[in-house]
Design an enzyme around this catalytic site. Structure first.
Site, short mmCIF file in Angstrom:
data_model
loop_
_atom_site.label_atom_id
_atom_site.label_comp_id
_atom_site.label_asym_id
_atom_site.label_seq_id
_atom_site.Cartn_x
_atom_site.Cartn_y
_atom_site.Cartn_z
N HIS A 60 -4.78 -1.55 -3.82
CA HIS A 60 -6.29 -1.85 -3.39
C HIS A 60 -7.18 -1.84 -4.66
O HIS A 60 -8.21 -1.17 -4.28
CB HIS A 60 -6.44 -1.23 -2.25
CG HIS A 60 -5.56 -1.44 -1.16
ND1 HIS A 60 -5.00 -2.49 -0.74
CD2 HIS A 60 -4.77 -0.39 -0.35
CE1 HIS A 60 -4.18 -2.28 0.32
NE2 HIS A 60 -4.00 -1.00 0.28
N SER A 103 0.89 -1.23 0.04
CA SER A 103 0.10 0.24 0.04
C SER A 103 0.94 1.16 -0.16
O SER A 103 1.58 1.55 -1.08
CB SER A 103 -0.97 -0.14 1.40
OG SER A 103 -2.08 0.83 1.15
#
Length: 241
Positions: free
Chosen positions: A168, A132
């Site tokens: 994501h 991330s």
């Protein structure tokens, strides 16, 4: 043992719930260790993006014991553990950057010159990886919720990789349109994106392959079509680990 050439594994995964522990290292982190070639792996974790939470560090220490790896942490809060951050990173086979606020991560790293230390480690063959925020940071930038629920784009990443990065991609509805808008407007250059559980393996600045620790999920490239002025997305081939 250094990797054969500068290596980055930028992901939207890497951890899983343990059977008897809070966390275990999932296949993407194991792959990063395999890429290092080390038989006695030393992994350095940077939790800057979540404020260097000591409880999370403890979970990773436990995951390291299960995996048979030596895990250490470069905590920048409240102060670094060393005056020689480049030397500290070079003592490890893998550097793994955790998720959280990429905007805050980049601001704190700038204060402590971590970007220069990361480049030195990368060029020396230490495998860099992360999830991330720990993926976006190695690129030019990407879409983030660092500022609030409405995504904004940061463009002050370390730029070891001259691309944008989307994370994501399949689990947060705003991610895909935010990336498409940023590429279409020229705010981000050609951008590589990952669904949850997927990673992008770069050798030098070249994307070598996309890999996944899940049976589903994919990876994508978004580029600006100069003739139409629109963002175009292509699905990349992916290897299941």
């Amino acid at each position: 043992m250094p990797a054969e050439q500068p290596t980055i594994l930028a992901t939207s995964g890497g951890f899983k719930v343990g059977l008897r522990t809070n966390l275990e290292f999932h296949k993407l982190v194991h792959h990063a260790v395999e890429l290092s070639g080390s038989t006695r792996p030393r992994l350095c974790h940077l939790g800057t993006a979540n404020g260097d939470q000591r409880s999370f560090n403890a979970d990773l220490d436990e995951a390291g014991r299960l995996a048979g790896w030596e895990v250490s942490h470069l905590n920048l809060f409240t102060m670094p553990p060393t005056t020689d951050i480049p030397g500290f990173l070079l003592e490890h086979d893998v550097v793994w950057v955790g998720g959280g606020s990429v905007a805050n991560l980049l601001a704190v790293w700038d204060v402590h010159d971590v970007g220069k230390a990361m480049r030195a480690a990368w060029e020396a063959g230490v495998v860099l990886g992360g999830v991330s925020a720990g993926s976006i940071c190695f690129h030019v930038g990407g879409a983030t919720d660092s500022f609030g629920p409405e995504l904004r784009v940061v463009t002050n990443g370390l730029a070891l990789l001259p691309y944008g990065n989307g994370v994501h991609y399949d689990s947060e509805a705003q991610r895909r349109p935010a990336i498409h808008a940023a590429v279409e407007s020229g705010v981000l250059p050609l951008t590589y994106c990952t669904d949850d559980g997927t990673g992008l393996l770069y050798r030098g600045t070249d994307l070598v392959e996309a890999v996944s620790e899940r049976r589903s999920g994919g990876a994508y490239v978004v580029r600006r079509d100069e003739s139409s002025g629109t963002a175009q997305e292509e699905t990349l081939d992916i290897r299941r680990l």
